[in-house]
Design a protein around this motif. Sequence first.
Motif, PDB file in Angstrom:
ATOM      1  N   THR A 142       0.799   5.877  -0.521  1.00 27.01           N
ATOM      2  CA  THR A 142       0.128   6.735  -0.577  1.00 27.01           C
ATOM      3  C   THR A 142       0.516   7.766  -1.796  1.00 27.01           C
ATOM      4  O   THR A 142       1.782   8.043  -1.991  1.00 27.01           O
ATOM      5  CB  THR A 142       0.460   7.835   0.550  1.00 27.01           C
ATOM      6  N   GLU A 147      -4.571   6.310  -0.560  1.00 27.86           N
ATOM      7  CA  GLU A 147      -4.001   5.022  -0.516  1.00 27.86           C
ATOM      8  C   GLU A 147      -4.052   4.318  -1.453  1.00 27.86           C
ATOM      9  O   GLU A 147      -5.481   3.812  -1.929  1.00 27.86           O
ATOM     10  CB  GLU A 147      -4.204   4.420   0.923  1.00 27.86           C
ATOM     11  N   ARG A 174       0.897  -1.216   0.070  1.00 29.11           N
ATOM     12  CA  ARG A 174       0.046   0.110  -0.088  1.00 29.11           C
ATOM     13  C   ARG A 174       0.745   1.141  -0.009  1.00 29.11           C
ATOM     14  O   ARG A 174       1.720   1.400   0.804  1.00 29.11           O
ATOM     15  CB  ARG A 174      -0.800  -0.079   1.335  1.00 29.11           C
TER      16      ARG A 174
END
Length: 94
Positions: free
Chosen positions: A51, A56, A49
């Motif tokens: 950003t 996200e 994951r």
Amino acid sequence: MDGPLCRALLDVVKSREGRLYIVAEGVGSLLRGIAEEYAELARLCGSVRVTVRSDEVELDSATLSDLADVFTAQADVLDVQLMHMADQNHPQRP
């Protein structure tokens, strides 16, 4: 920092006019280091994951592998261009 990116240091050169330049060989190393990191993440984690602009985003292993391929291809193109330019700067001997 450890891993491939720790070896990818970018040398900055300042011209007489005050402009800043990055040494091209360092850019190729940086691209290859990013590619290695993404390929390793794809192998070890399967997904990550990240950003992006406050959002996200999940990157799966196929996407990470594709990104690694793109960064490697860009580094290869840069290497070819640098070799071509180096050949032009050094005339061949008869």
